[in-house]
Scaffold this motif. Structure first.
Motif, PDB file in Angstrom:
ATOM      1  N   PRO A 170      41.562  -2.584   0.258  1.00  0.00           N
ATOM      2  CA  PRO A 170      40.225  -2.441   0.857  1.00  0.00           C
ATOM      3  C   PRO A 170      39.074  -2.531  -0.134  1.00  0.00           C
ATOM      4  O   PRO A 170      38.025  -3.102   0.192  1.00  0.00           O
ATOM      5  N   HIS A 171      39.252  -1.991  -1.339  1.00  0.00           N
ATOM      6  CA  HIS A 171      38.145  -1.993  -2.296  1.00  0.00           C
ATOM      7  C   HIS A 171      37.931  -3.358  -2.944  1.00  0.00           C
ATOM      8  O   HIS A 171      36.941  -3.558  -3.652  1.00  0.00           O
ATOM      9  N   ARG A 172      38.835  -4.317  -2.688  1.00  0.00           N
ATOM     10  CA  ARG A 172      38.716  -5.651  -3.271  1.00  0.00           C
ATOM     11  C   ARG A 172      38.358  -6.719  -2.236  1.00  0.00           C
ATOM     12  O   ARG A 172      38.278  -7.900  -2.567  1.00  0.00           O
ATOM     13  N   ILE A 173      38.144  -6.318  -0.992  1.00  0.00           N
ATOM     14  CA  ILE A 173      37.772  -7.289   0.046  1.00  0.00           C
ATOM     15  C   ILE A 173      36.390  -7.861  -0.268  1.00  0.00           C
ATOM     16  O   ILE A 173      35.443  -7.118  -0.542  1.00  0.00           O
ATOM     17  N   ILE A 204      37.274 -10.465  12.816  1.00  0.00           N
ATOM     18  CA  ILE A 204      37.774 -10.083  11.497  1.00  0.00           C
ATOM     19  C   ILE A 204      38.933  -9.136  11.734  1.00  0.00           C
ATOM     20  O   ILE A 204      38.749  -7.987  12.140  1.00  0.00           O
ATOM     21  N   GLY A 205      40.147  -9.640  11.538  1.00  0.00           N
ATOM     22  CA  GLY A 205      41.348  -8.874  11.856  1.00  0.00           C
ATOM     23  C   GLY A 205      41.654  -7.850  10.792  1.00  0.00           C
ATOM     24  O   GLY A 205      41.641  -8.154   9.598  1.00  0.00           O
ATOM     25  N   GLY A 206      41.943  -6.623  11.222  1.00  0.00           N
ATOM     26  CA  GLY A 206      42.268  -5.549  10.294  1.00  0.00           C
ATOM     27  C   GLY A 206      43.757  -5.450  10.046  1.00  0.00           C
ATOM     28  O   GLY A 206      44.533  -6.364  10.341  1.00  0.00           O
ATOM     29  N   THR A 207      44.175  -4.305   9.526  1.00  0.00           N
ATOM     30  CA  THR A 207      45.576  -4.085   9.200  1.00  0.00           C
ATOM     31  C   THR A 207      46.462  -4.320  10.417  1.00  0.00           C
ATOM     32  O   THR A 207      46.266  -3.738  11.471  1.00  0.00           O
ATOM     33  N   ALA A 237      35.408  -6.663  15.249  1.00  0.00           N
ATOM     34  CA  ALA A 237      36.128  -6.264  14.036  1.00  0.00           C
ATOM     35  C   ALA A 237      37.108  -5.122  14.304  1.00  0.00           C
ATOM     36  O   ALA A 237      36.737  -3.936  14.213  1.00  0.00           O
ATOM     37  N   PRO A 238      38.360  -5.434  14.648  1.00  0.00           N
ATOM     38  CA  PRO A 238      39.374  -4.380  14.775  1.00  0.00           C
ATOM     39  C   PRO A 238      39.709  -3.791  13.413  1.00  0.00           C
ATOM     40  O   PRO A 238      39.661  -4.478  12.385  1.00  0.00           O
ATOM     41  N   SER A 239      40.058  -2.508  13.401  1.00  0.00           N
ATOM     42  CA  SER A 239      40.466  -1.859  12.150  1.00  0.00           C
ATOM     43  C   SER A 239      41.335  -0.655  12.461  1.00  0.00           C
ATOM     44  O   SER A 239      41.313  -0.123  13.575  1.00  0.00           O
ATOM     45  N   VAL A 295      36.275 -19.688  18.859  1.00  0.00           N
ATOM     46  CA  VAL A 295      36.421 -18.420  18.145  1.00  0.00           C
ATOM     47  C   VAL A 295      36.924 -18.690  16.733  1.00  0.00           C
ATOM     48  O   VAL A 295      37.798 -19.526  16.521  1.00  0.00           O
ATOM     49  N   ALA A 296      36.344 -17.970  15.765  1.00  0.00           N
ATOM     50  CA  ALA A 296      36.778 -18.056  14.363  1.00  0.00           C
ATOM     51  C   ALA A 296      37.455 -16.747  13.986  1.00  0.00           C
ATOM     52  O   ALA A 296      36.926 -15.661  14.256  1.00  0.00           O
ATOM     53  N   PHE A 297      38.617 -16.857  13.367  1.00  0.00           N
ATOM     54  CA  PHE A 297      39.394 -15.666  12.995  1.00  0.00           C
ATOM     55  C   PHE A 297      39.650 -15.655  11.495  1.00  0.00           C
ATOM     56  O   PHE A 297      40.066 -16.661  10.918  1.00  0.00           O
ATOM     57  N   ILE A 298      39.400 -14.491  10.867  1.00  0.00           N
ATOM     58  CA  ILE A 298      39.722 -14.334   9.457  1.00  0.00           C
ATOM     59  C   ILE A 298      40.419 -12.987   9.263  1.00  0.00           C
ATOM     60  O   ILE A 298      39.954 -11.962   9.772  1.00  0.00           O
ATOM     61  N   PRO A 299      41.568 -12.955   8.590  1.00  0.00           N
ATOM     62  CA  PRO A 299      42.242 -11.682   8.321  1.00  0.00           C
ATOM     63  C   PRO A 299      41.542 -10.963   7.165  1.00  0.00           C
ATOM     64  O   PRO A 299      41.443 -11.496   6.064  1.00  0.00           O
ATOM     65  N   ARG A 300      41.056  -9.787   7.434  1.00  0.00           N
ATOM     66  CA  ARG A 300      40.251  -9.046   6.449  1.00  0.00           C
ATOM     67  C   ARG A 300      40.989  -8.850   5.120  1.00  0.00           C
ATOM     68  O   ARG A 300      40.397  -8.932   4.045  1.00  0.00           O
ATOM     69  N   HIS A 301      42.259  -8.544   5.193  1.00  0.00           N
ATOM     70  CA  HIS A 301      43.055  -8.295   3.988  1.00  0.00           C
ATOM     71  C   HIS A 301      43.816  -9.528   3.517  1.00  0.00           C
ATOM     72  O   HIS A 301      44.654  -9.438   2.619  1.00  0.00           O
ATOM     73  N   GLY A 302      43.534 -10.681   4.135  1.00  0.00           N
ATOM     74  CA  GLY A 302      44.301 -11.876   3.845  1.00  0.00           C
ATOM     75  C   GLY A 302      45.635 -11.833   4.566  1.00  0.00           C
ATOM     76  O   GLY A 302      46.078 -10.783   5.036  1.00  0.00           O
ATOM     77  N   LYS A 303      46.262 -12.978   4.688  1.00  0.00           N
ATOM     78  CA  LYS A 303      47.590 -13.015   5.302  1.00  0.00           C
ATOM     79  C   LYS A 303      48.551 -12.194   4.459  1.00  0.00           C
ATOM     80  O   LYS A 303      48.482 -12.160   3.234  1.00  0.00           O
TER      81      LYS A 303
END
Length: 265
Positions: A64-67, A10-13, A86-88, A50-58
């Motif tokens: 953050p409060h709407r994730i 889960i990719g962070g900022t 989960a990097p952040s 491996v599955a990758f999802i950007p936490r904040h969307g592309k």
């Protein structure tokens, strides 16, 4: 679902694309909790799926409060993911945690206010144990990998999670530092971490320090955070490149896969 993966990122900022995969394919996953932050990219790296999802969307379009953390975790679970890395990006509440450092949180304090915290909203109740929130096996592996890479890092950290998207007042920052004794501060760990535990998935937080929070009388701006973060993105990707092949295929050194035992009512 035909597509599957064993490890989830889960990719962070700043980490919107792992940049590691071969044979990439984007998969749209539908969940009972709505849409995930974005399509999930599934690829192969070092012989691992491996599955990758950007936490904040592309393009960092979700604050953050709407994730939709429930949808993100559910989507990875549906794809067969057993371990989440989960990097952040975080701020520092101590001069011991300097911008550019990596921290591996071992505890968190929740100061969020209005998020969806559980998959068990009714009908069946789960009181999941979060005494030790992060997978001990993944933390040990990450410690070894970071040490070999020679990066400056902290093996332990208490992460205080706040609602956002605003940054803290100076009074809040000093409270988190002096009263709560937290080491780092961010906006995305909760409820992502506890939802992964409910889903019986291993979870590792890799926190990259971008700034000193305002307790240090050095007011922070989003621009400054992003500038520092961009300098650390390659470091994060190097870590992921070494960490993924180091993760064993079988889970034998942790109890994450049986987290629900004794928790359901």
């Amino acid at each position: 679902m035909a597509e599957s993966a064993d490890i989830g990122i889960i990719g962070g900022t700043g980490v919107y694309d792992s940049g590691l995969f071969s044979d990439k394919k984007e998969v749209k996953v539908h969940t009972p909790y709505g849409e995930p932050s974005d399509a999930v990219t599934i690829g192969e790296y070092a012989g691992r799926k491996v599955a990758f999802i950007p936490r904040h969307g592309k393009c960092h379009r979700i604050p953050p409060h709407r994730i939709n953390a429930r949808a993100n975790i559910w989507a990875l679970k549906q794809l067969g993911v057993k371990r989440i890395v989960a990097p952040s990006a975080v701020g520092s509440l101590s001069f011991d945690y300097k911008p550019g450092d990596i921290a591996l949180p071992d505890q968190f304090i929740d100061f969020t206010k209005g998020r969806n915290y559980t998959f068990y909203d009714g009908g069946q109740v789960a009181h999941i144990s979060m005494a030790d929130p992060f997978c001990p096996d993944l933390r040990t592996i990450a410690t070894d990998v970071i040490g070999k890479l020679g990066f400056t890092f902290q093996q332990k950290a208490t992460y205080v999670c706040v609602e956002g998207p605003r940054f803290s007042t100076r009074a809040e920052s000093k409270f988190f530092r002096d009263v709560m004794k937290a080491d780092i501060i961010g906006m995305t760990l909760v409820p992502e971490c506890s939802l992964a535990r409910e889903a019986e998935m291993c979870y590792l937080s890799i926190a990259t320090v971008t700034d000193f929070d305002v307790w240090a009388d050095m007011p922070v701006t989003s621009k400054e955070v992003i500038e520092t973060l961009h300098k650390n993105v390659e470091k994060t990707k190097k870590l992921l490149a070494e960490l993924i092949p180091a993760v064993p295929k079988e889970r034998v050194k942790c109890a994450c896969e049986s987290a629900l035992e004794g928790s359901l009512l």
